[in-house]
Scaffold this motif. Structure first.
Motif, PDB file in Angstrom:
ATOM      1  N   SER A 127      -8.752  35.582 -11.946  1.00  0.00           N
ATOM      2  CA  SER A 127      -7.296  35.612 -12.104  1.00  0.00           C
ATOM      3  C   SER A 127      -6.958  35.084 -13.492  1.00  0.00           C
ATOM      4  CB  SER A 127      -6.627  34.744 -11.027  1.00  0.00           C
ATOM      5  OG  SER A 127      -5.228  34.726 -11.211  1.00  0.00           O
ATOM      6  N   LEU A 150     -13.883  40.919  -8.356  1.00  0.00           N
ATOM      7  CA  LEU A 150     -12.510  41.374  -8.182  1.00  0.00           C
ATOM      8  C   LEU A 150     -11.631  40.712  -9.227  1.00  0.00           C
ATOM      9  CD1 LEU A 150     -12.250  40.977  -4.288  1.00  0.00           C
ATOM     10  CD2 LEU A 150     -13.089  42.958  -5.596  1.00  0.00           C
ATOM     11  N   PHE A 193     -13.568  36.178  -7.740  1.00  0.00           N
ATOM     12  CA  PHE A 193     -12.179  36.610  -7.933  1.00  0.00           C
ATOM     13  C   PHE A 193     -11.690  36.027  -9.243  1.00  0.00           C
ATOM     14  CE2 PHE A 193      -7.618  36.838  -7.428  1.00  0.00           C
ATOM     15  CZ  PHE A 193      -7.430  38.040  -6.763  1.00  0.00           C
ATOM     16  N   LEU A 217      -7.726  33.220   0.011  1.00  0.00           N
ATOM     17  CA  LEU A 217      -8.704  34.294  -0.139  1.00  0.00           C
ATOM     18  C   LEU A 217      -9.848  34.126   0.853  1.00  0.00           C
ATOM     19  CD1 LEU A 217      -8.931  34.619  -4.030  1.00  0.00           C
ATOM     20  CD2 LEU A 217      -8.210  36.425  -2.456  1.00  0.00           C
ATOM     21  N   ALA A 249      -4.701  41.450  -2.055  1.00  0.00           N
ATOM     22  CA  ALA A 249      -5.893  41.680  -2.864  1.00  0.00           C
ATOM     23  C   ALA A 249      -7.105  42.032  -2.012  1.00  0.00           C
ATOM     24  CB  ALA A 249      -6.191  40.449  -3.715  1.00  0.00           C
ATOM     25  N   SER A 253      -7.626  40.237 -10.524  1.00  0.00           N
ATOM     26  CA  SER A 253      -6.232  40.416 -10.154  1.00  0.00           C
ATOM     27  C   SER A 253      -5.480  41.196 -11.226  1.00  0.00           C
ATOM     28  CB  SER A 253      -5.568  39.056  -9.966  1.00  0.00           C
ATOM     29  OG  SER A 253      -4.179  39.215  -9.715  1.00  0.00           O
ATOM     30  N   SER A 259      -7.174  44.835  -8.799  1.00  0.00           N
ATOM     31  CA  SER A 259      -6.071  45.097  -7.881  1.00  0.00           C
ATOM     32  C   SER A 259      -4.993  45.946  -8.555  1.00  0.00           C
ATOM     33  CB  SER A 259      -5.430  43.792  -7.414  1.00  0.00           C
ATOM     34  OG  SER A 259      -6.351  42.950  -6.784  1.00  0.00           O
ATOM     35  N   VAL A 272     -13.510  31.475  -7.224  1.00  0.00           N
ATOM     36  CA  VAL A 272     -12.216  31.840  -7.807  1.00  0.00           C
ATOM     37  C   VAL A 272     -12.156  31.199  -9.187  1.00  0.00           C
ATOM     38  CG1 VAL A 272      -9.709  31.749  -7.563  1.00  0.00           C
ATOM     39  CG2 VAL A 272     -11.173  31.945  -5.525  1.00  0.00           C
TER      40      VAL A 272
END
Length: 250
Positions: free
Chosen positions: A123, A159, A121, A76, A234, A161, A204, A54
């Motif tokens: 963000s 991924l 992930f 997550l 998510a 966000s 997302s 993350v």
């Protein structure tokens, strides 16, 4: 509306002085919550563990939660384990207040030095919106982040966000709330186009309405409930979009 988003920095000019003062007051009055306590890594038991990274801003740093286990990384990890049927080894890297450029300059080398991941992930973007960074600069930074992360993890699901739904933040006054929402959507539109064209990456969709208890005490960052809801949204979206494999049927 799309054209207005693209001109979101121009749209702020007529009320620029008011927005500037409201922004200063917001930074002065909103309590500055600490990062989640160390450690910023953890493991969930299960077969063939996934390696989860993350990477991002205050949400990667777990601001709003006491520990990373109850913040975004741990939440997550639990959702990934539940929906894939595998164990998860997770790690978080980031900084409260970082925008995309600062994330590249301060933390990207550390992230790629971890070696190949299975899920990354990302963000980032809230502080780019708050700082009224240009859409072009943000898009260039997202390309750099995706490219470097892909080089380090050739087979990872990357991924990203969506940006916060600022229009739902009750502590934000008008017209600051409207301008932040407009500019964040402009940045998100630009980032989404890059992500959609990038193999093995998924962004997302905009989040559903925030549930009761979503926010931490500063009414700006998620709390443990908010991080749980965000992680579930998510991961379920990534599985339904085939960006992540679902658990095998038994």
């Amino acid at each position: 509306m799309n054209a207005l988003r693209r001109l979101s920095r121009v749209a702020v000019i007529p009320t620029g002085a008011v927005v500037y003062l409201q922004g200063r007051r917001l930074r002065r009055d909103v309590p500055r919550l600490p990062d989640a306590a160390l450690p910023w890594h953890g493991e969930l038991p299960g077969p063939d563990p996934l390696r989860l990274l993350v990477l991002g801003d205050s949400t990667a740093a777990g601001v709003g939660a006491d520990t990373q286990d109850e913040a975004l990384p741990g939440q997550l990890g639990r959702e990934l384990s539940a929906l894939t049927g595998r164990g998860v080894s997770w790690r978080a890297i980031g900084e409260n207040g970082a925008d995309a450029r600062e994330l590249i300059e301060r933390y990207l080398d550390e992230a790629v030095a971890l070696g190949p991941q299975d899920v990354v992930f990302l963000s980032i973007g809230a502080n780019d919106a708050l700082g009224l960074r240009s859409r072009g600069a943000f898009v260039r930074d997202i390309r750099v982040l995706l490219s470097r992360l892909r080089e380090a993890s050739p087979h990872a699901a990357i991924l990203m966000s969506s940006l916060p739904a600022f229009f739902r933040f009750e502590l934000l006054p008008q017209p600051l709330k409207w301008h932040l929402y407009l500019h964040s959507r402009s940045l998100e539109d630009g980032a989404r186009a890059v992500v959609e064209a990038f193999p093995g990456a998924h962004m997302s969709p905009p989040p559903p309405p925030y549930t009761e208890g979503f926010f931490a005490s500063d009414l700006f960052h998620p709390g443990p409930i908010g991080y749980r809801d965000w992680a579930r949204f998510a991961v379920e979206d990534a599985v339904s979009s085939a960006a992540l494999p679902a658990a095998p049927q038994r």
